[in-house]
Design a protein around this motif. Structure first.
Motif, PDB file in Angstrom:
ATOM      1  N   VAL A 100      80.164  63.889  44.309  1.00 39.10           N
ATOM      2  CA  VAL A 100      78.806  63.022  43.454  1.00 39.10           C
ATOM      3  C   VAL A 100      78.695  61.370  44.646  1.00 39.10           C
ATOM      4  CG1 VAL A 100      77.996  61.640  41.801  1.00 39.10           C
ATOM      5  CG2 VAL A 100      79.660  64.202  41.596  1.00 39.10           C
ATOM      6  N   ALA A 101      79.522  60.503  44.586  1.00 40.98           N
ATOM      7  CA  ALA A 101      79.902  59.253  44.854  1.00 40.98           C
ATOM      8  C   ALA A 101      79.199  59.458  46.953  1.00 40.98           C
ATOM      9  CB  ALA A 101      81.080  58.704  45.436  1.00 40.98           C
ATOM     10  N   VAL A 102      79.975  60.428  47.281  1.00 43.63           N
ATOM     11  CA  VAL A 102      79.035  60.457  48.437  1.00 43.63           C
ATOM     12  C   VAL A 102      77.721  61.078  48.558  1.00 43.63           C
ATOM     13  CG1 VAL A 102      79.620  61.920  50.985  1.00 43.63           C
ATOM     14  CG2 VAL A 102      81.385  61.124  49.621  1.00 43.63           C
ATOM     15  N   SER A 103      77.530  62.428  47.808  1.00 43.38           N
ATOM     16  CA  SER A 103      75.974  62.590  48.308  1.00 43.38           C
ATOM     17  C   SER A 103      75.205  61.482  47.411  1.00 43.38           C
ATOM     18  CB  SER A 103      75.548  63.410  46.919  1.00 43.38           C
ATOM     19  OG  SER A 103      76.484  64.811  46.879  1.00 43.38           O
ATOM     20  N   ARG A 104      75.703  60.021  46.423  1.00 41.39           N
ATOM     21  CA  ARG A 104      74.448  59.428  46.271  1.00 41.39           C
ATOM     22  C   ARG A 104      74.141  58.642  47.341  1.00 41.39           C
ATOM     23  NH1 ARG A 104      70.573  58.842  43.575  1.00 41.39           N
ATOM     24  NH2 ARG A 104      69.722  58.791  45.668  1.00 41.39           N
ATOM     25  N   LEU A 105      75.121  58.218  47.904  1.00 43.86           N
ATOM     26  CA  LEU A 105      74.888  57.712  49.334  1.00 43.86           C
ATOM     27  C   LEU A 105      74.461  57.898  50.708  1.00 43.86           C
ATOM     28  CD1 LEU A 105      79.349  56.321  49.200  1.00 43.86           C
ATOM     29  CD2 LEU A 105      77.052  54.999  48.225  1.00 43.86           C
TER      30      LEU A 105
ATOM     31  N   GLU B  88      83.688  76.211  52.156  1.00 46.32           N
ATOM     32  CA  GLU B  88      83.203  75.135  52.677  1.00 46.32           C
ATOM     33  C   GLU B  88      83.840  74.018  53.072  1.00 46.32           C
ATOM     34  OE1 GLU B  88      83.633  72.833  48.993  1.00 46.32           O
ATOM     35  OE2 GLU B  88      83.057  74.834  49.682  1.00 46.32           O
ATOM     36  N   THR B  89      83.958  73.425  54.635  1.00 47.58           N
ATOM     37  CA  THR B  89      84.459  71.834  54.325  1.00 47.58           C
ATOM     38  C   THR B  89      83.614  70.702  54.070  1.00 47.58           C
ATOM     39  OG1 THR B  89      83.514  72.175  56.345  1.00 47.58           O
ATOM     40  CG2 THR B  89      86.026  73.109  56.148  1.00 47.58           C
ATOM     41  N   TYR B  90      84.577  69.289  54.766  1.00 49.54           N
ATOM     42  CA  TYR B  90      83.373  68.547  54.625  1.00 49.54           C
ATOM     43  C   TYR B  90      82.352  68.342  55.557  1.00 49.54           C
ATOM     44  CZ  TYR B  90      87.604  65.796  51.486  1.00 49.54           C
ATOM     45  OH  TYR B  90      88.489  66.520  51.051  1.00 49.54           O
ATOM     46  N   GLU B  91      82.354  68.452  56.540  1.00 50.54           N
ATOM     47  CA  GLU B  91      81.862  69.102  57.495  1.00 50.54           C
ATOM     48  C   GLU B  91      81.001  69.393  57.083  1.00 50.54           C
ATOM     49  OE1 GLU B  91      85.168  67.798  60.047  1.00 50.54           O
ATOM     50  OE2 GLU B  91      84.930  68.916  58.104  1.00 50.54           O
ATOM     51  N   HIS B  92      80.759  70.603  56.476  1.00 53.23           N
ATOM     52  CA  HIS B  92      79.663  71.901  55.814  1.00 53.23           C
ATOM     53  C   HIS B  92      78.857  70.924  54.675  1.00 53.23           C
ATOM     54  CE1 HIS B  92      81.990  75.128  56.819  1.00 53.23           C
ATOM     55  NE2 HIS B  92      81.045  74.873  58.475  1.00 53.23           N
ATOM     56  N   ARG B  93      79.808  70.263  53.640  1.00 53.40           N
ATOM     57  CA  ARG B  93      79.066  68.999  53.259  1.00 53.40           C
ATOM     58  C   ARG B  93      78.317  68.480  53.443  1.00 53.40           C
ATOM     59  NH1 ARG B  93      84.344  67.675  48.077  1.00 53.40           N
ATOM     60  NH2 ARG B  93      84.627  70.345  48.248  1.00 53.40           N
TER      61      ARG B  93
ATOM     62  N   GLY C 105      79.160  59.955  56.020  1.00 52.88           N
ATOM     63  CA  GLY C 105      79.696  60.938  54.936  1.00 52.88           C
ATOM     64  C   GLY C 105      81.649  61.517  55.563  1.00 52.88           C
ATOM     65  N   LEU C 106      81.500  62.137  56.585  1.00 59.25           N
ATOM     66  CA  LEU C 106      82.840  62.595  57.143  1.00 59.25           C
ATOM     67  C   LEU C 106      83.544  61.529  56.496  1.00 59.25           C
ATOM     68  CD1 LEU C 106      83.053  64.722  60.147  1.00 59.25           C
ATOM     69  CD2 LEU C 106      82.688  65.161  57.565  1.00 59.25           C
TER      70      LEU C 106
ATOM     71  N   ILE D  26      89.348  56.751  46.568  1.00 60.93           N
ATOM     72  CA  ILE D  26      88.317  57.179  45.840  1.00 60.93           C
ATOM     73  C   ILE D  26      87.455  56.243  45.308  1.00 60.93           C
ATOM     74  CG2 ILE D  26      89.347  57.447  44.000  1.00 60.93           C
ATOM     75  CD1 ILE D  26      87.341  59.764  43.769  1.00 60.93           C
ATOM     76  N   THR D  27      88.678  54.935  45.426  1.00 61.29           N
ATOM     77  CA  THR D  27      87.665  53.328  43.580  1.00 61.29           C
ATOM     78  C   THR D  27      86.777  53.429  44.921  1.00 61.29           C
ATOM     79  OG1 THR D  27      89.276  52.683  44.536  1.00 61.29           O
ATOM     80  CG2 THR D  27      89.522  53.741  42.253  1.00 61.29           C
ATOM     81  N   ALA D  28      86.790  53.159  46.319  1.00 64.83           N
ATOM     82  CA  ALA D  28      85.995  52.393  47.318  1.00 64.83           C
ATOM     83  C   ALA D  28      85.160  53.258  47.720  1.00 64.83           C
ATOM     84  CB  ALA D  28      87.062  52.038  48.706  1.00 64.83           C
ATOM     85  N   VAL D  29      84.856  54.101  47.690  1.00 64.47           N
ATOM     86  CA  VAL D  29      84.072  55.333  47.990  1.00 64.47           C
ATOM     87  C   VAL D  29      82.796  55.128  46.411  1.00 64.47           C
ATOM     88  CG1 VAL D  29      83.267  57.180  48.526  1.00 64.47           C
ATOM     89  CG2 VAL D  29      84.954  56.454  48.833  1.00 64.47           C
TER      90      VAL D  29
END
Length: 380
Positions: A287-292, A231-236, A30-31, A39-42
């Motif tokens: 949105v994309a990382v959440s879906r993954l 928040e940071t990416y780690e928090h997300r 996730g990180l 971002i297009t790859a993600v």
């Protein structure tokens, strides 16, 4: 999707392979996705998962929101909606007659509601019986209208106010006619960060516990994450992992909604590099990382009220499969600074979905499909 060599060049080979195989991603994965420069790859990975789950269907609901009060005891530093007392400027507290008047007005239109969404502040004195009476009145007016109401934070508040368990609160509301709960109040789960933005609100453990209790009773719920503040990416990623773990246990989360923090009217002081509206690319990436990451939660909403009616349909290409609905009246996001309209028509929603390359599918609060469309794919 981009080819394996491209993902290898980005250092995402193992993630690419896991996504194709339908395997669970790790915290570190996730990180890596949040930090990926492309971002297009993600987004392509998330689109692959989204289409595997839902094809090119994009869901919407004909709904009405009722925010019954903004008087609230929680004192969240980020919230522009709340007021301390009914005497404060801008404060409101609806009567039962007010609630029913809004419902009757919506019923008088050709919309034929498929969801009534009820949330509000944690009022210091309004008893649980008032909310039971409200749900019963709604059900008596329209027995076929699903009532989606009260976040886990509101349930915790009712529990404290009444001196009974949160499970008993849920049982009483279910007996009155509650069928589903929205996912608000989750904000961000990190125990050190949460007190900085919502010091008096139900903590992460309580929010997750109450969600599990609702699921044990057969009450489906949504879940959320407020992002773009301190928040940071780690928090997300931690937040997403905790939601995924709870879903493994109780299985009742229907839809995840990432909520971009709206800064316009907030008292929360942000670092200089975070001041201003949340950037669109970060919203799409989230949105994309959440879906993954959320491999066990079926739906992901691009909430057009907070993302805006132009960006939200783009998120359908980044893993989202739902735009919410007609809404008609919403106060929480708009008092925070949302510039979107107060509502959208069915034609506007369906046009937005079709023009984005997807097939509109009307659903109700619990994601039961309410209509067929002229596309064969919507019937698959």
């Amino acid at each position: 999707m981009l080819d394996a060599a491209y993902y290898a060049a980005l250092g995402l080979s193992s993630i690419h392979e896991k996504v194709l195989a339908g395997q669970r991603l790790s915290f570190d994965d996730g990180l890596a996705l949040f930090r990926c420069p492309d971002i297009t790859a993600v987004g392509a990975l998330a689109l692959h998962v989204r289409c595997r789950l839902h094809g090119h269907k994009a869901f919407y609901v004909v709904n009405r929101q009722i925010n019954y009060t903004n008087v609230c005891v929680n004192g969240c530093t980020f919230c522009a909606f709340r007021r301390d007392a009914e005497s404060d400027p801008g404060a409101f507290a609806m009567s039962l007659d007010d609630v029913m008047a809004r419902l009757r007005a919506a019923d008088a239109t050709p919309l034929q509601l498929d969801e009534l969404h009820i949330v509000g502040g944690c009022h210091p004195t309004r008893p649980l019986s008032w909310f039971e009476d409200m749900i019963r009145a709604v059900r008596a007016f329209n027995p076929n209208l699903p009532v989606k109401a009260f976040t886990a934070v509101e349930i915790e508040h009712f529990s404290r106010l009444e001196g009974i368990s949160s499970l008993e609160v849920l049982r009483r509301l279910q007996a009155a006619g509650l069928v589903m709960m929205p996912g608000g109040g989750a904000e961000i789960f990190d125990e050190e960060l949460r007190p900085q933005i919502c010091p008096h609100k139900a903590d992460a453990a309580a929010w997750l516990r109450i969600s599990g209790e609702a699921h044990s009773l057969g009450i489906k719920t949504n879940c959320t994450m407020l992002f773009g503040h301190l928040e940071t990416y780690e928090h997300r990623v931690d937040h997403l992992c905790r939601l995924r773990e709870q879903q493994d246990k109780s299985g009742g989360f229907t839809c995840f909604i990432p909520l971009p923090f709206l800064t316009a009217n907030s008292l929360l002081k942000l670092p200089e590099d975070k001041v201003g509206p949340q950037r669109g690319l970060d919203q799409l990436r989230t949105v994309a990382v959440s879906r993954l990451m959320l491999d066990n939660i079926p739906h992901l909403k691009a909430y057009w009220i907070m993302m805006g009616p132009k960006l939200a349909p783009v998120a359908l290409w980044y893993g989202a499969d739902d735009l919410d609905g007609t809404i008609i009246e919403e106060r929480i996001g708009h008092m925070a600074g949302a510039q979107s309209a107060q509502g959208m028509t069915i034609d506007e929603l369906e046009h937005s979905i079709r023009s984005s390359g997807f097939t509109p599918v009307r659903r109700n609060a619990t994601f039961n499909i309410m209509n067929d469309t002229d596309s064969p794919e919507a019937r698959q």
